[in-house]
Design a protein around this motif. Structure first.
Motif, PDB file in Angstrom:
ATOM      1  N   ALA A 264      -0.898  -5.904  13.837  1.00 14.66           N
ATOM      2  CA  ALA A 264      -1.022  -6.385  12.458  1.00 14.66           C
ATOM      3  C   ALA A 264      -0.005  -5.701  11.553  1.00 14.66           C
ATOM      4  N   ASN A 265       0.256  -4.408  11.790  1.00 17.55           N
ATOM      5  CA  ASN A 265       1.205  -3.656  10.965  1.00 17.55           C
ATOM      6  C   ASN A 265       2.656  -4.062  11.207  1.00 17.55           C
ATOM      7  N   VAL A 266       2.893  -4.868  12.230  1.00 18.67           N
ATOM      8  CA  VAL A 266       4.224  -5.413  12.473  1.00 18.67           C
ATOM      9  C   VAL A 266       4.301  -6.860  12.007  1.00 18.67           C
ATOM     10  N   VAL A 267       3.322  -7.651  12.428  1.00 15.66           N
ATOM     11  CA  VAL A 267       3.365  -9.101  12.197  1.00 15.66           C
ATOM     12  C   VAL A 267       3.325  -9.450  10.709  1.00 15.66           C
ATOM     13  N   LYS A 268       2.412  -8.841   9.964  1.00 11.49           N
ATOM     14  CA  LYS A 268       2.267  -9.200   8.545  1.00 11.49           C
ATOM     15  C   LYS A 268       3.501  -8.863   7.714  1.00 11.49           C
ATOM     16  N   PRO A 269       4.024  -7.633   7.768  1.00  8.33           N
ATOM     17  CA  PRO A 269       5.231  -7.351   6.974  1.00  8.33           C
ATOM     18  C   PRO A 269       6.457  -8.116   7.453  1.00  8.33           C
ATOM     19  N   ALA A 270       6.529  -8.399   8.766  1.00  6.86           N
ATOM     20  CA  ALA A 270       7.669  -9.161   9.280  1.00  6.86           C
ATOM     21  C   ALA A 270       7.663 -10.569   8.707  1.00  6.86           C
ATOM     22  N   ALA A 271       6.493 -11.190   8.671  1.00  7.55           N
ATOM     23  CA  ALA A 271       6.368 -12.547   8.133  1.00  7.55           C
ATOM     24  C   ALA A 271       6.658 -12.575   6.640  1.00  7.55           C
ATOM     25  N   ARG A 272       6.350 -11.484   5.966  1.00 15.83           N
ATOM     26  CA  ARG A 272       6.516 -11.418   4.518  1.00 15.83           C
ATOM     27  C   ARG A 272       7.936 -11.043   4.106  1.00 15.83           C
ATOM     28  N   SER A 273       8.605 -10.222   4.912  1.00 10.24           N
ATOM     29  CA  SER A 273       9.869  -9.627   4.476  1.00 10.24           C
ATOM     30  C   SER A 273      11.119 -10.330   4.996  1.00 10.24           C
ATOM     31  N   TYR A 274      11.004 -11.085   6.098  1.00 15.57           N
ATOM     32  CA  TYR A 274      12.178 -11.710   6.692  1.00 15.57           C
ATOM     33  C   TYR A 274      12.171 -13.225   6.505  1.00 15.57           C
ATOM     34  N   ARG A 275      13.362 -13.806   6.536  1.00 15.44           N
ATOM     35  CA  ARG A 275      13.497 -15.258   6.469  1.00 15.44           C
ATOM     36  C   ARG A 275      13.782 -15.787   7.873  1.00 15.44           C
ATOM     37  N   PHE A 276      13.001 -16.734   8.328  1.00 19.11           N
ATOM     38  CA  PHE A 276      13.182 -17.370   9.631  1.00 19.11           C
ATOM     39  C   PHE A 276      12.656 -18.791   9.500  1.00 19.11           C
ATOM     40  N   SER A 277      13.119 -19.687  10.348  1.00 21.64           N
ATOM     41  CA  SER A 277      12.755 -21.092  10.168  1.00 21.64           C
ATOM     42  C   SER A 277      12.181 -21.749  11.406  1.00 21.64           C
ATOM     43  N   SER A 278      11.726 -20.957  12.374  1.00 19.82           N
ATOM     44  CA  SER A 278      11.103 -21.529  13.566  1.00 19.82           C
ATOM     45  C   SER A 278      10.258 -20.470  14.250  1.00 19.82           C
ATOM     46  N   PHE A 279       9.361 -20.922  15.114  1.00 19.81           N
ATOM     47  CA  PHE A 279       8.539 -19.989  15.874  1.00 19.81           C
ATOM     48  C   PHE A 279       9.412 -19.132  16.780  1.00 19.81           C
ATOM     49  N   LYS A 280      10.453 -19.734  17.345  1.00 18.46           N
ATOM     50  CA  LYS A 280      11.342 -18.998  18.249  1.00 18.46           C
ATOM     51  C   LYS A 280      12.036 -17.854  17.525  1.00 18.46           C
ATOM     52  N   GLU A 281      12.480 -18.107  16.297  1.00 19.06           N
ATOM     53  CA  GLU A 281      13.149 -17.057  15.530  1.00 19.06           C
ATOM     54  C   GLU A 281      12.174 -15.952  15.150  1.00 19.06           C
ATOM     55  N   PHE A 282      10.965 -16.334  14.775  1.00 17.88           N
ATOM     56  CA  PHE A 282       9.963 -15.324  14.429  1.00 17.88           C
ATOM     57  C   PHE A 282       9.613 -14.500  15.656  1.00 17.88           C
ATOM     58  N   LYS A 283       9.525 -15.164  16.800  1.00 15.76           N
ATOM     59  CA  LYS A 283       9.217 -14.467  18.050  1.00 15.76           C
ATOM     60  C   LYS A 283      10.327 -13.482  18.420  1.00 15.76           C
ATOM     61  N   ALA A 284      11.574 -13.888  18.179  1.00 15.71           N
ATOM     62  CA  ALA A 284      12.699 -12.986  18.454  1.00 15.71           C
ATOM     63  C   ALA A 284      12.621 -11.742  17.587  1.00 15.71           C
ATOM     64  N   LEU A 285      12.274 -11.929  16.317  1.00 13.01           N
ATOM     65  CA  LEU A 285      12.132 -10.790  15.406  1.00 13.01           C
ATOM     66  C   LEU A 285      11.027  -9.853  15.874  1.00 13.01           C
ATOM     67  N   LEU A 286       9.877 -10.400  16.224  1.00 12.81           N
ATOM     68  CA  LEU A 286       8.752  -9.571  16.672  1.00 12.81           C
ATOM     69  C   LEU A 286       9.087  -8.820  17.950  1.00 12.81           C
ATOM     70  N   GLY A 287       9.956  -9.431  18.789  1.00 14.37           N
ATOM     71  CA  GLY A 287      10.318  -8.777  20.040  1.00 14.37           C
ATOM     72  C   GLY A 287      10.963  -7.424  19.841  1.00 14.37           C
ATOM     73  N   LEU A 288      11.623  -7.221  18.684  1.00 18.88           N
ATOM     74  CA  LEU A 288      12.241  -5.924  18.402  1.00 18.88           C
ATOM     75  C   LEU A 288      11.197  -4.834  18.212  1.00 18.88           C
ATOM     76  N   PHE A 289       9.973  -5.247  17.913  1.00 17.68           N
ATOM     77  CA  PHE A 289       8.906  -4.295  17.636  1.00 17.68           C
ATOM     78  C   PHE A 289       7.857  -4.263  18.745  1.00 17.68           C
ATOM     79  N   ASN A 290       8.258  -4.736  19.946  1.00 15.05           N
ATOM     80  CA  ASN A 290       7.354  -4.741  21.100  1.00 15.05           C
ATOM     81  C   ASN A 290       6.161  -5.672  20.913  1.00 15.05           C
ATOM     82  N   VAL A 291       6.360  -6.759  20.185  1.00 14.72           N
ATOM     83  CA  VAL A 291       5.295  -7.741  19.991  1.00 14.72           C
ATOM     84  C   VAL A 291       5.808  -9.098  20.442  1.00 14.72           C
ATOM     85  N   THR A 292       4.985  -9.840  21.153  1.00 11.00           N
ATOM     86  CA  THR A 292       5.315 -11.202  21.510  1.00 11.00           C
ATOM     87  C   THR A 292       4.259 -12.132  20.936  1.00 11.00           C
ATOM     88  N   MET A 293       4.544 -13.421  20.935  1.00  9.04           N
ATOM     89  CA  MET A 293       3.605 -14.388  20.385  1.00  9.04           C
ATOM     90  C   MET A 293       3.642 -15.663  21.210  1.00  9.04           C
TER      91      MET A 293
END
Length: 408
Positions: free
Chosen positions: A180-209
């Motif tokens: 939760a401490n990764v997903v919520k701020p990532a969704a709020r702070s970064y601009r992305f336009s697809s699930f794949k892009e959001f998933k790539a961002l989360l991957g940097l923080f050891n989170v997958t979706m």
């Protein structure tokens, strides 16, 4: 003047980030407080670390003992090094960090010269510095300094106090809280336009979706499940439903975020400086050089390749503009096909993808520059081609069959 405050766990990372900028002539040291000096009166990372270590050793229970600030004057304000130093020292004094060890750096890596300050949130006894209503106090200090030094007031101010997004460590447990401490701020702070892009961002923080589509009684239900990854980028542990984290990271909310971000990105497209950084990196002879060049500029390329080593996709994560985008979105010259022609065929001396996998070597580029850890709070891990189990929340528990009453 706008102040941005970030909390983190790695003081070395924050120092490295600033010193690396200085090595590239994009920053320079202005001043320091309670820091050991070399015989020639200069200060390096080693001296800083020795000065910070007693405080860190005395730390009682503060998980993120590092504070990394940036003070950003209005673009119309022309300030000398002496003025920036005085502003930095007075800001730290009024915020309650006047007796702490800290370093002040001047940054000239954008159109507005500003300062970064690295310090600790714990005193010499290991007690945490009072941070109650820190943002409000910071705003008042900025207004006071603007008046004192005749500075222009920033027209647009955003609350920029945040806890550093720390990569998830599946060994620590409490995965729901970590994710939760990764997903919520990532969704709020970064601009992305697809699930794949959001998933790539989360991957940097050891989170997958994983996006789930299920049909129940003729009606289709959509959902998102998040999970932690291990060191090799493989999913581990049970999945966490988005509804157990926050509605803002659920399927419908993310779809709305995509649409909103597409509009924002049309109005504020990818900066030309980002294009130029990628263009320069593509002049490197090796893929490692390409990745290293971009890391040094705060951009993480997530490269997608198949088992034969063919690059079929690339997602860029620009931490400077906090934007995630595919290469083709900024021009054909940055697309995966071009990247594949440059780096898709491994040389004889390099291990193949299959050999890398068999020997446990990541197939993706890893090791984001240590200096980025604190300021951007990320680490680069291989983005997974993981096999998501059929049941997205983890293994199903086998139901025990109820035995009837024993007769006999």
């Amino acid at each position: 003047m706008v102040a941005k405050i970030t909390s983190g766990a790695s003081v070395y990372g924050a120092l490295y980030y600033n010193y690396e900028k200085a090595d590239k002539d994009k920053a320079r040291i202005l001043a320091w407080n309670r820091i050991m000096e070399r015989s020639d009166g200069t200060v390096g990372i080693a001296e800083c670390m020795r000065s910070f270590e007693p405080y860190l050793a005395a730390n009682r229970r503060t998980e993120k003992p590092v504070i990394h600030l940036s003070l950003n004057p209005h673009p119309d304000d022309i300030l000398s090094d002496e003025q920036l130093e005085l502003i930095g020292r007075e800001y730290m004094e009024q915020l309650g960090y006047g007796d702490q060890p800290y370093m002040i750096f001047r940054h000239d890596d954008n159109s507005r010269p500003h300062i970064h300050i690295v310090s600790l949130r714990i005193d010499e006894n290991g007690k945490k510095i009072n941070d109650y209503r820190e943002w409000e106090r910071s705003m008042r200090i900025c207004r006071s300094l603007e008046q004192k030094y005749g500075l222009n007031r920033a027209k647009k101010e955003e609350r920029s106090v945040s806890s550093a997004m720390t990569p998830v460590d599946y060994r620590r447990g409490d995965l729901k809280h970590q994710i939760a401490n990764v997903v919520k701020p990532a969704a709020r702070s970064y601009r992305f336009s697809s699930f794949k892009e959001f998933k790539a961002l989360l991957g940097l923080f050891n989170v997958t979706m994983e996006v789930i589509h299920r049909k129940i009684d003729g009606k289709v239900y959509n959902g998102v499940v998040y999970a932690a990854m291990d060191e090799r980028g493989k999913r581990t542990g049970v999945g966490i439903k988005s509804s157990d984290i926050d509605r803002s990271v659920g399927y419908d909310a993310l779809r709305k975020t995509f649409l909103r971000n597409r509009v924002r990105m049309k109005k504020s497209p990818i900066p030309e400086s980002t294009r130029e950084a990628i263009r320069t990196a593509m002049c490197r002879e090796s893929r490692e050089g390409f990745v290293r060049e971009l890391y040094g500029r705060g951009i993480v390329p997530v490269i997608w390749e198949n088992d034969k080593g063919t690059i079929y996709g690339v997602t860029y994560i620009d931490h400077n503009s906090r934007t995630v985008f595919k290469g083709s979105a900024i021009g054909k010259e940055f697309s995966a096909s071009v990247l594949n022609r440059l780096y898709g065929v491994l040389s004889v001396s390099e291990p193949s993808v299959k050999d890398r996998q068999e020997h446990g070597i990541p197939t993706m580029e890893t090791g984001l520059a240590t200096g980025l850890l604190d300021i951007f709070s990320v680490e680069s891990y291989p983005y997974p081609y993981e096999n998501i189990p059929e049941f997205p929340y983890g293994k199903k528990k086998k139901k025990r069959k109820r035995r009837g009453p024993h007769i006999g």
